[in-house]
Design a protein around this motif. Structure first.
Motif, PDB file in Angstrom:
ATOM      1  N   ARG A 277      20.987  61.487   1.860  1.00 58.55           N
ATOM      2  CA  ARG A 277      19.283  60.966   2.759  1.00 58.55           C
ATOM      3  C   ARG A 277      18.540  60.723   1.986  1.00 58.55           C
ATOM      4  O   ARG A 277      18.322  59.307   2.330  1.00 58.55           O
ATOM      5  CB  ARG A 277      19.563  61.786   3.482  1.00 58.55           C
ATOM      6  CG  ARG A 277      19.975  61.844   5.181  1.00 58.55           C
ATOM      7  CD  ARG A 277      19.746  62.251   6.291  1.00 58.55           C
ATOM      8  NE  ARG A 277      19.031  63.814   6.451  1.00 58.55           N
ATOM      9  CZ  ARG A 277      20.057  65.040   6.296  1.00 58.55           C
ATOM     10  NH1 ARG A 277      21.038  64.987   6.756  1.00 58.55           N
ATOM     11  NH2 ARG A 277      18.595  66.056   5.737  1.00 58.55           N
ATOM     12  N   ARG A 278      18.393  61.412   1.132  1.00 54.85           N
ATOM     13  CA  ARG A 278      17.395  60.967   0.464  1.00 54.85           C
ATOM     14  C   ARG A 278      17.662  59.626  -0.416  1.00 54.85           C
ATOM     15  O   ARG A 278      16.931  58.892  -1.459  1.00 54.85           O
ATOM     16  CB  ARG A 278      16.700  61.891  -0.937  1.00 54.85           C
ATOM     17  CG  ARG A 278      15.806  62.920   0.476  1.00 54.85           C
ATOM     18  CD  ARG A 278      14.925  64.109  -0.315  1.00 54.85           C
ATOM     19  NE  ARG A 278      14.359  63.693  -1.423  1.00 54.85           N
ATOM     20  CZ  ARG A 278      13.882  64.192  -2.253  1.00 54.85           C
ATOM     21  NH1 ARG A 278      15.188  65.548  -2.629  1.00 54.85           N
ATOM     22  NH2 ARG A 278      13.415  64.282  -2.994  1.00 54.85           N
ATOM     23  N   GLY A 281      18.307  56.759   0.386  1.00 58.10           N
ATOM     24  CA  GLY A 281      16.946  55.705   0.483  1.00 58.10           C
ATOM     25  C   GLY A 281      15.786  54.949  -0.542  1.00 58.10           C
ATOM     26  O   GLY A 281      14.260  54.509  -0.329  1.00 58.10           O
ATOM     27  N   LEU A 312      14.291  60.557  -7.119  1.00 54.23           N
ATOM     28  CA  LEU A 312      13.854  61.627  -5.880  1.00 54.23           C
ATOM     29  C   LEU A 312      13.060  62.676  -5.943  1.00 54.23           C
ATOM     30  O   LEU A 312      12.288  62.366  -5.426  1.00 54.23           O
ATOM     31  CB  LEU A 312      15.093  62.123  -5.745  1.00 54.23           C
ATOM     32  CG  LEU A 312      16.663  62.347  -5.892  1.00 54.23           C
ATOM     33  CD1 LEU A 312      17.791  62.292  -5.268  1.00 54.23           C
ATOM     34  CD2 LEU A 312      16.122  60.944  -3.957  1.00 54.23           C
ATOM     35  N   ASP A 315       8.617  60.379  -4.932  1.00 54.74           N
ATOM     36  CA  ASP A 315       8.435  60.821  -4.413  1.00 54.74           C
ATOM     37  C   ASP A 315       9.032  61.287  -3.086  1.00 54.74           C
ATOM     38  O   ASP A 315      10.155  61.534  -2.295  1.00 54.74           O
ATOM     39  CB  ASP A 315       9.378  59.268  -3.401  1.00 54.74           C
ATOM     40  CG  ASP A 315       8.316  58.624  -1.920  1.00 54.74           C
ATOM     41  OD1 ASP A 315       7.746  60.012  -1.494  1.00 54.74           O
ATOM     42  OD2 ASP A 315       8.550  58.052  -1.335  1.00 54.74           O
ATOM     43  N   SER A 317       8.020  63.331  -0.415  1.00 48.28           N
ATOM     44  CA  SER A 317       8.150  62.661   1.090  1.00 48.28           C
ATOM     45  C   SER A 317      10.044  61.884   1.228  1.00 48.28           C
ATOM     46  O   SER A 317      10.295  62.168   2.763  1.00 48.28           O
ATOM     47  CB  SER A 317       7.723  62.024   1.524  1.00 48.28           C
ATOM     48  OG  SER A 317       7.408  60.129   0.854  1.00 48.28           O
ATOM     49  N   ARG A 318      10.995  61.091   0.167  1.00 46.11           N
ATOM     50  CA  ARG A 318      12.093  60.480   0.628  1.00 46.11           C
ATOM     51  C   ARG A 318      12.851  61.308   1.416  1.00 46.11           C
ATOM     52  O   ARG A 318      13.212  62.001   0.626  1.00 46.11           O
ATOM     53  CB  ARG A 318      11.896  59.597  -0.427  1.00 46.11           C
ATOM     54  CG  ARG A 318      13.433  58.874  -0.316  1.00 46.11           C
ATOM     55  CD  ARG A 318      13.944  58.093  -1.259  1.00 46.11           C
ATOM     56  NE  ARG A 318      13.099  57.142  -1.391  1.00 46.11           N
ATOM     57  CZ  ARG A 318      12.285  56.537  -2.974  1.00 46.11           C
ATOM     58  NH1 ARG A 318      12.237  57.975  -3.478  1.00 46.11           N
ATOM     59  NH2 ARG A 318      10.622  55.620  -3.012  1.00 46.11           N
TER      60      ARG A 318
END
Length: 318
Positions: A277-278, A281, A312, A315, A317-318
């Motif tokens: 998922r990260r 993003g 990754l 950030d 929060s990603r």
């Protein structure tokens, strides 16, 4: 915000959680739906069943499509019921390309058990998971275990060598093959055949069954350690299914059920899903720039991978 305690989470479902632990079918169905769909009740279920795991024997059936796994599983369930054992079946079906849900082929083939309170069958969608197991399968097994089922049978979709994933969550692994394997044994032995605790030639009434059994026996004899039993069955007539049940039970007595393996696989799957998922993003421009550098030769793939991981970490929060 303060994290909820186990007691407060369990209290979120006081009206039916105890019914699940008592083995009531309605509560079992509700709990499986919760963990499969990851509803708000799922956390209460998973917290509530802690300390109630490790009693059920988990038996995995896998093998190539067309080997008759579903019919064999149904016949095996018949034997277990004659031995007064309760059963949960996790049938991992291919996913519908339209809805993402299970196509339910396996459950349709096991309809004769639908009126038996000692058997609970649940079809799960594989949802494209490479190992043939949906990401919630381990949690569904735990729910069956906590509800008091004596044996939990996991039948995978039969997609090939990636089915080795069943080894992570099953105490006893049964690899089902059809007669007439021939040279195919050499092609697939590096995959699912090597995880087997029991090798089965199903449809033993067909030609070449005896020859295929000899081939598998010769292959297993080359492996280190204890040779793997090779059995012949005919699920439609029941031939050899009692012997298969005896072999599974004997192996189960030697191998202690291991809920830790299921939990380990669950944690690994959740971690991989979080990373995917990260990665999805990340800004397209940054990923495209790395891809261009690899294509041009400016970067090797290992360096590009490290830089992607750095993105990754930049950030979290990603």
């Amino acid at each position: 915000m303060q994290n909820p305690t186990a007691d407060s989470v369990t209290a979120a479902a006081p009206d039916w959680l105890q019914a699940l632990l008592a083995g009531e079918r309605a509560a079992l169905a509700r709990a499986i739906t919760a963990v499969e769909n990851e509803t708000p009740e799922a956390r209460a279920v998973l917290q509530g069943i802690r300390g109630r795991l490790g009693r059920a024997l988990v038996v995995g059936f896998t093998g190539a499509p067309g080997a008759g796994k579903s019919t064999l599983v149904s016949a095996y369930v018949d034997v277990l019921r004659r031995r007064d054992l309760t059963v949960g079946v996790v049938a991992v079906d291919p996913s519908s390309p339209l809805t993402g849900g299970a196509i339910l082929g396996d459950r349709i083939r096991m309809t004769r058990h639908s009126g038996d309170a000692g058997v609970f069958i649940r079809s799960l969608a594989s949802r494209g998971h490479l190992g043939g197991l949906s990401r919630t399968a381990a949690r569904v097994i735990d729910v069956f275990d906590a509800s008091g089922r004596d044996v939990v049978v996991v039948e995978t979709v039969g997609t090939g060598q990636s089915e080795v994933e069943v080894a992570e969550i099953a105490d006893v692994r049964v690899v089902v093959n059809a007669p007439g394997l021939g040279d195919d044994v050499q092609a697939i032995k590096a995959g699912i055949l090597e995880i087997a605790d029991v090798l089965v030639i199903n449809k033993a009434d067909l030609p070449f069954a005896e020859r295929s059994a000899r081939q598998l026996a010769a292959m297993s004899a080359q492996r280190s350690g204890q040779p793997v039993p090779v059995l012949q069955t005919s699920a439609s007539s029941g031939q050899g299914v009692e012997e298969l049940a005896d072999a599974i039970a004997a192996i189960g007595r030697r191998k202690r059920p291991d809920p830790r393996a299921r939990t380990r696989r669950l944690l690994q799957t959740l971690a991989l899903d979080a990373v995917r998922r990260r990665l999805a993003g990340l800004p397209d421009a940054a990923v495209d720039a790395l891809a261009d550098d690899v294509l041009s030769g400016a970067l090797d793939t290992e360096t590009a991978l490290r830089r992607m991981m750095d993105l990754l970490q930049e950030d979290p929060s990603r």
